[in-house]
Motif scaffolding. Sequence first.
Motif, PDB file in Angstrom:
ATOM      1  N   SER A  78       0.739  -1.211   0.069  1.00  0.00           N
ATOM      2  CA  SER A  78      -0.026  -0.177   0.138  1.00  0.00           C
ATOM      3  C   SER A  78       0.849   1.229  -0.068  1.00  0.00           C
ATOM      4  CB  SER A  78      -1.067   0.051   1.288  1.00  0.00           C
ATOM      5  OG  SER A  78      -1.664   1.084   1.446  1.00  0.00           O
ATOM      6  N   SER A  79       0.337   2.297  -0.833  1.00  0.00           N
ATOM      7  CA  SER A  79       0.974   3.480  -0.536  1.00  0.00           C
ATOM      8  C   SER A  79      -0.253   4.719  -0.348  1.00  0.00           C
ATOM      9  CB  SER A  79       1.653   4.118  -1.866  1.00  0.00           C
ATOM     10  OG  SER A  79       2.640   3.557  -2.059  1.00  0.00           O
ATOM     11  N   VAL A  80      -0.132   5.374   0.898  1.00  0.00           N
ATOM     12  CA  VAL A  80      -0.994   6.503   1.114  1.00  0.00           C
ATOM     13  C   VAL A  80      -0.532   7.662   0.936  1.00  0.00           C
ATOM     14  CG1 VAL A  80      -2.528   7.144   3.013  1.00  0.00           C
ATOM     15  CG2 VAL A  80      -1.810   4.669   2.792  1.00  0.00           C
ATOM     16  N   SER A  81      -0.912   8.435  -0.082  1.00  0.00           N
ATOM     17  CA  SER A  81      -0.540   9.847  -0.494  1.00  0.00           C
ATOM     18  C   SER A  81      -1.371  11.016  -0.230  1.00  0.00           C
ATOM     19  CB  SER A  81      -0.195   9.752  -1.880  1.00  0.00           C
ATOM     20  OG  SER A  81       0.887   8.798  -1.971  1.00  0.00           O
ATOM     21  N   ASN A  82      -0.907  12.137   0.300  1.00  0.00           N
ATOM     22  CA  ASN A  82      -1.427  13.504  -0.050  1.00  0.00           C
ATOM     23  C   ASN A  82      -0.968  14.436  -1.046  1.00  0.00           C
ATOM     24  OD1 ASN A  82      -2.592  15.909   0.482  1.00  0.00           O
ATOM     25  ND2 ASN A  82      -1.994  16.381   2.640  1.00  0.00           N
ATOM     26  N   PHE A  83      -1.780  14.590  -2.044  1.00  0.00           N
ATOM     27  CA  PHE A  83      -1.249  15.471  -3.102  1.00  0.00           C
ATOM     28  C   PHE A  83      -1.565  16.750  -2.957  1.00  0.00           C
ATOM     29  CE2 PHE A  83      -2.798  11.102  -4.492  1.00  0.00           C
ATOM     30  CZ  PHE A  83      -1.486  10.657  -5.189  1.00  0.00           C
ATOM     31  N   GLU A  84      -2.093  17.333  -2.003  1.00  0.00           N
ATOM     32  CA  GLU A  84      -2.489  18.762  -1.749  1.00  0.00           C
ATOM     33  C   GLU A  84      -3.307  19.193  -2.828  1.00  0.00           C
ATOM     34  OE1 GLU A  84       0.915  21.047  -0.555  1.00  0.00           O
ATOM     35  OE2 GLU A  84       1.111  19.897   1.174  1.00  0.00           O
ATOM     36  N   THR A  85      -3.082  20.170  -3.832  1.00  0.00           N
ATOM     37  CA  THR A  85      -3.795  20.898  -4.782  1.00  0.00           C
ATOM     38  C   THR A  85      -3.213  20.525  -6.114  1.00  0.00           C
ATOM     39  OG1 THR A  85      -2.677  22.948  -4.867  1.00  0.00           O
ATOM     40  CG2 THR A  85      -4.531  22.933  -3.416  1.00  0.00           C
ATOM     41  N   PHE A  86      -2.116  19.750  -6.113  1.00  0.00           N
ATOM     42  CA  PHE A  86      -1.504  19.095  -7.434  1.00  0.00           C
ATOM     43  C   PHE A  86      -2.467  18.500  -8.348  1.00  0.00           C
ATOM     44  CE2 PHE A  86       1.139  16.706 -10.421  1.00  0.00           C
ATOM     45  CZ  PHE A  86       2.202  17.815 -10.315  1.00  0.00           C
ATOM     46  N   GLN A  87      -3.504  17.703  -7.945  1.00  0.00           N
ATOM     47  CA  GLN A  87      -4.313  17.048  -9.043  1.00  0.00           C
ATOM     48  C   GLN A  87      -5.510  18.056  -9.116  1.00  0.00           C
ATOM     49  OE1 GLN A  87      -5.034  13.245  -6.843  1.00  0.00           O
ATOM     50  NE2 GLN A  87      -3.544  12.362  -8.236  1.00  0.00           N
ATOM     51  N   THR A  88      -6.124  18.374  -7.885  1.00  0.00           N
ATOM     52  CA  THR A  88      -7.308  19.267  -8.118  1.00  0.00           C
ATOM     53  C   THR A  88      -7.174  20.516  -8.781  1.00  0.00           C
ATOM     54  OG1 THR A  88      -6.624  20.475  -5.879  1.00  0.00           O
ATOM     55  CG2 THR A  88      -8.078  18.257  -5.858  1.00  0.00           C
ATOM     56  N   ASN A  89      -5.724  20.822  -8.884  1.00  0.00           N
ATOM     57  CA  ASN A  89      -5.579  22.200  -9.717  1.00  0.00           C
ATOM     58  C   ASN A  89      -5.727  21.879 -11.344  1.00  0.00           C
ATOM     59  OD1 ASN A  89      -4.905  24.889 -10.608  1.00  0.00           O
ATOM     60  ND2 ASN A  89      -2.713  24.139 -10.572  1.00  0.00           N
ATOM     61  N   ARG A  90      -5.237  20.404 -11.631  1.00  0.00           N
ATOM     62  CA  ARG A  90      -5.297  20.069 -12.802  1.00  0.00           C
ATOM     63  C   ARG A  90      -6.896  19.668 -13.237  1.00  0.00           C
ATOM     64  NH1 ARG A  90      -0.750  15.929 -14.908  1.00  0.00           N
ATOM     65  NH2 ARG A  90       0.700  17.277 -14.269  1.00  0.00           N
ATOM     66  N   MET A  91      -7.723  19.337 -12.412  1.00  0.00           N
ATOM     67  CA  MET A  91      -9.055  18.769 -12.470  1.00  0.00           C
ATOM     68  C   MET A  91      -9.995  19.790 -12.173  1.00  0.00           C
ATOM     69  SD  MET A  91      -8.882  14.975 -11.239  1.00  0.00           S
ATOM     70  CE  MET A  91      -8.525  15.237  -9.550  1.00  0.00           C
ATOM     71  N   LYS A  92      -9.490  21.070 -11.501  1.00  0.00           N
ATOM     72  CA  LYS A  92     -10.481  22.111 -11.173  1.00  0.00           C
ATOM     73  C   LYS A  92     -11.489  21.587 -10.304  1.00  0.00           C
ATOM     74  CE  LYS A  92      -8.094  24.705 -13.509  1.00  0.00           C
ATOM     75  NZ  LYS A  92      -6.809  25.229 -13.065  1.00  0.00           N
ATOM     76  N   VAL A  93     -11.319  20.920  -8.957  1.00  0.00           N
ATOM     77  CA  VAL A  93     -12.039  20.492  -8.186  1.00  0.00           C
ATOM     78  C   VAL A  93     -11.962  21.379  -7.061  1.00  0.00           C
ATOM     79  CG1 VAL A  93     -12.925  18.608  -6.558  1.00  0.00           C
ATOM     80  CG2 VAL A  93     -11.478  17.995  -8.603  1.00  0.00           C
ATOM     81  N   ARG A  94     -13.159  22.055  -6.756  1.00  0.00           N
ATOM     82  CA  ARG A  94     -13.132  23.340  -5.630  1.00  0.00           C
ATOM     83  C   ARG A  94     -14.321  23.183  -4.829  1.00  0.00           C
ATOM     84  NH1 ARG A  94     -13.787  26.737 -10.861  1.00  0.00           N
ATOM     85  NH2 ARG A  94     -14.518  24.608 -11.337  1.00  0.00           N
TER      86      ARG A  94
END
Length: 424
Positions: free
Chosen positions: A354-370
């Motif tokens: 298992s890998s458990v990760s925090n991406f902060e805003t790296f993915q959500t900035n690409r996807m515009k999840v707000r």
Amino acid sequence: MLQVQFIRQNKELVLERLAVKNFADAAAIVEEVLALDEQRKKLTLDYDETQAKVNSASKEIGKLMASGDKSGAESRKQEVATFKQALGPINEQLGATEKLLHDTLVRLPNLPGSTVPKGRTPEENVEIRRGGVIPTLAEGAVPHWDLAKQYDLIDFELGNKITGSGFPVYKNKGARLQRALISYFLDFNTAAGYNEMLTPFMVNETSAYGTGQLPDKEGQMYYMPEDNFYLIPTSEVPVTNIYRDEILKENELPVKLTAYSPCFRREAGSYGKDVRGLNRLHQFEKVELVQLVHPDKSYAVLDEMVAHVEKLIQSLGLPYRILNLCGGDMGFAAAQTFDFEVWSAAQQKWLEVSSVSNFETFQTNRMKVRYKDENGKNVLVHSLNGSSLACPRIMATLLENNQTPEGILLPEVLHKYFGTDRIA
């Protein structure tokens, strides 16, 4: 994807954190990003000023015509035509600059968090803690690929015949154990408040870009050019993209999702003894966790997800350790990652499950999840994900660590899913 404004305001911090990730081209790419952003701003200003001249002159034409000054009006019309003609090249250059800026920006990995240790190789990862008891196997104990043949659980040669190496066929009680693991993992997650999803196993290019698989891992994904689809490397990709281009209400956070899927990975360059049996496959089954959370709470949620996966592994009775990955061993999109490894008693080595990760805003900035905050402002959420769990190496260690003369004894939590307490 990093934000240009943040890079501009925190250039030295960005370079310092990228150095922790051992990203060699950081300085050159950061300078290129800033130069392109300056060019973009200048072109935007040129365009706006020229458009303002068009608007101003157009208003004057009406006034001149109303006053009977046809000669003055005609002169202004010629000026407007000249200004409009200039807008086209400016706009074309602006579009090209914005594309180049974007293409350059996506080459930068996420910044590692402040508690990510420095280091270049897996040997420099920092062990946080370990748990469970490493079993002492009886003389004559064998690895899982021999147990799979002995108990007719998995046929690696048949998978090679049907597809190729890395595509095993699970048979009889092996197939049942695989199904038992998936069902147990999903039930464990939903009991903790995660909502179960079943998403497509193929995604489009936009989805793969959104979670950071593209352009970083393009060579590791199976691609179908006729439809421009990618087989998913993990259900993180389709699950996180459920909320692409969405604006959530603050009270809808956190979003907690879990999903089963097969995972497809080319694993280019993988070879040797470490890929034998279930150790490394091109197709395998996994249950995933995804959370979208308030940015102020993401590291507390990361700790909660680590604790959740730890309890799941503990319930299986497997010896494990948790590693804080160093900068050089982290994924492209992650800000911080904790790996779980279980001890393979027959192979005498640790296997990542298992890998458990925090991406902060790296993915959500690409996807515009707000989400919309109390002031009505749209704010990027933080995304996290973790394996809960990957099936192959869990199955491998369960078979190896629990082999006895009376058969392979299964952990109690699996009895109701498997239908009995052992494989015999």
